[in-house]
Design an enzyme around this catalytic site. Sequence first.
Site, PDB file in Angstrom:
ATOM      1  N   ARG A 214       0.826  -1.201   0.000  1.00  0.00           N
ATOM      2  CA  ARG A 214       0.000   0.000   0.000  1.00  0.00           C
ATOM      3  C   ARG A 214       0.865   1.259   0.000  1.00  0.00           C
ATOM      4  O   ARG A 214       2.047   1.225   0.352  1.00  0.00           O
ATOM      5  CB  ARG A 214      -0.922   0.012   1.216  1.00  0.00           C
ATOM      6  CG  ARG A 214      -1.907  -1.162   1.265  1.00  0.00           C
ATOM      7  CD  ARG A 214      -2.760  -1.096   2.513  1.00  0.00           C
ATOM      8  NE  ARG A 214      -3.713  -2.211   2.592  1.00  0.00           N
ATOM      9  CZ  ARG A 214      -3.423  -3.406   3.099  1.00  0.00           C
ATOM     10  NH1 ARG A 214      -2.197  -3.638   3.589  1.00  0.00           N
ATOM     11  NH2 ARG A 214      -4.335  -4.359   3.131  1.00  0.00           N
ATOM     12  N   LYS A 237      -1.903  -0.882   7.848  1.00  0.00           N
ATOM     13  CA  LYS A 237      -3.351  -1.063   7.955  1.00  0.00           C
ATOM     14  C   LYS A 237      -3.728  -2.285   8.768  1.00  0.00           C
ATOM     15  O   LYS A 237      -4.674  -2.245   9.562  1.00  0.00           O
ATOM     16  CB  LYS A 237      -3.971  -1.166   6.557  1.00  0.00           C
ATOM     17  CG  LYS A 237      -5.479  -1.293   6.572  1.00  0.00           C
ATOM     18  CD  LYS A 237      -6.041  -1.322   5.169  1.00  0.00           C
ATOM     19  CE  LYS A 237      -7.573  -1.438   5.204  1.00  0.00           C
ATOM     20  NZ  LYS A 237      -8.152  -1.461   3.832  1.00  0.00           N
ATOM     21  N   ARG A 324      -1.464  -1.809  -6.540  1.00  0.00           N
ATOM     22  CA  ARG A 324      -1.533  -3.017  -5.715  1.00  0.00           C
ATOM     23  C   ARG A 324      -2.286  -4.118  -6.454  1.00  0.00           C
ATOM     24  O   ARG A 324      -1.872  -5.278  -6.459  1.00  0.00           O
ATOM     25  CB  ARG A 324      -2.226  -2.673  -4.399  1.00  0.00           C
ATOM     26  CG  ARG A 324      -2.297  -3.788  -3.371  1.00  0.00           C
ATOM     27  CD  ARG A 324      -2.685  -3.194  -2.021  1.00  0.00           C
ATOM     28  NE  ARG A 324      -3.149  -4.166  -1.058  1.00  0.00           N
ATOM     29  CZ  ARG A 324      -2.370  -4.936  -0.314  1.00  0.00           C
ATOM     30  NH1 ARG A 324      -1.061  -4.849  -0.437  1.00  0.00           N
ATOM     31  NH2 ARG A 324      -2.868  -5.784   0.550  1.00  0.00           N
ATOM     32  N   TYR A 353      -8.670  -8.317  -5.761  1.00  0.00           N
ATOM     33  CA  TYR A 353      -7.602  -7.510  -6.342  1.00  0.00           C
ATOM     34  C   TYR A 353      -7.200  -8.024  -7.726  1.00  0.00           C
ATOM     35  O   TYR A 353      -6.764  -7.249  -8.578  1.00  0.00           O
ATOM     36  CB  TYR A 353      -6.387  -7.499  -5.416  1.00  0.00           C
ATOM     37  CG  TYR A 353      -6.491  -6.483  -4.306  1.00  0.00           C
ATOM     38  CD1 TYR A 353      -5.866  -5.239  -4.411  1.00  0.00           C
ATOM     39  CD2 TYR A 353      -7.224  -6.727  -3.159  1.00  0.00           C
ATOM     40  CE1 TYR A 353      -5.963  -4.292  -3.408  1.00  0.00           C
ATOM     41  CE2 TYR A 353      -7.335  -5.788  -2.146  1.00  0.00           C
ATOM     42  CZ  TYR A 353      -6.698  -4.573  -2.279  1.00  0.00           C
ATOM     43  OH  TYR A 353      -6.814  -3.634  -1.285  1.00  0.00           O
TER      44      TYR A 353
END
Length: 365
Positions: A214, A237, A324, A353
């Site tokens: 990230r 995170k 990402r 993703y």
Amino acid sequence: MAPRPRKAGARDLPPNLYRKVDSRNGKTYFNYRDPLSGKWYGLGTDKTAAIREAIAANHAGAKAKPALIERISITKGKPFAEWVEEYRTLYAERGLSPNSVRNTGMRLNRLKDRFGQMDMAEIGTFQVAQYLKSITDEGKAQMARAMRSLLNDVMLEAVAAGWRSDNPVDVTKAAKVKVKRERLTLEIWKAAYAEARQPWLRRAMELAILTGQRRDDIASMTFKDVSNGHLHVIQAKTGQRIRISTSLRLEAVDLDLESIIKSCRDRVVSQHLVHHTRRVSGALPGMPIMLDTLSKAFAEARDKGAKKAGIELGESPPTFHEMRSLAARLHAAEGRDPQMLLGHKSAKMTALYRDNRGAEWIDVA
């Protein structure tokens, strides 16, 4: 309250029942005194009936009074506002990034405004569902999902602390979010990379496309994080600890991690891999790049590169974070499982993703 001591003339009566002779007519009247409230109730002149009703009242009063074990087991409730403050401390102890703590703090304030006056035990699934629906009805489905996730964790901690026996958020449904942001394609990435004039932006883009980390983690990477042939990352995170081999290579962009780290060392002394190389406003050479600066610089390079390459961007063009997703797709295409690289605990999240959302062509042999 214990009944008054019985007088000699009242020993034939049950507790709390009393007689009184009216001097005007000589009649005897019976009255009952509630030991809990202290109120008096007239029962007339029939002694047998008065005794029967007094005994029944005494028996009912004894049953209504909680037993000693029940009185001991009764736990005083806790207002949601108080529990939120305790949760702040628990959350801060998780060692997450200051940015995560700050954002969560603002969301906790919103929960406090909504449920602050309620007791923890009073908050049920209906109240939670109505609150989440009110946010969704405002067109803020993504915010509704975020608030549900946070409230779910708040209640789980409350269950663990003994303030609740269940989690009222668990059975609610998360709001459906229509993804608007476009995926970043390799073509757009290369066009943006060609227009990245700042050395720190090129290094950041290289690290992002190769490691899949990230923006926060890219900006905070330091040279001391590299040891024994690995780049060590503690994701801000999630707190997930990832060790990436410096031999990692991505053929699609002709980059390997070891070479990128070496290129991060320049004439400027800095502990950060991605750093300023000259003075800009209040930033001195060697200082890390602010997250907003990183995002804006990428957006400018993306727009210039796309225009020069004749690529038409939509209303919601891909952001820095989309590297990402692109990294996950490129590594998967070269035979590597991106789940561990991205730090996901579930393959389901990694699949999100890897979904290109129709941004790329599918080759059919």
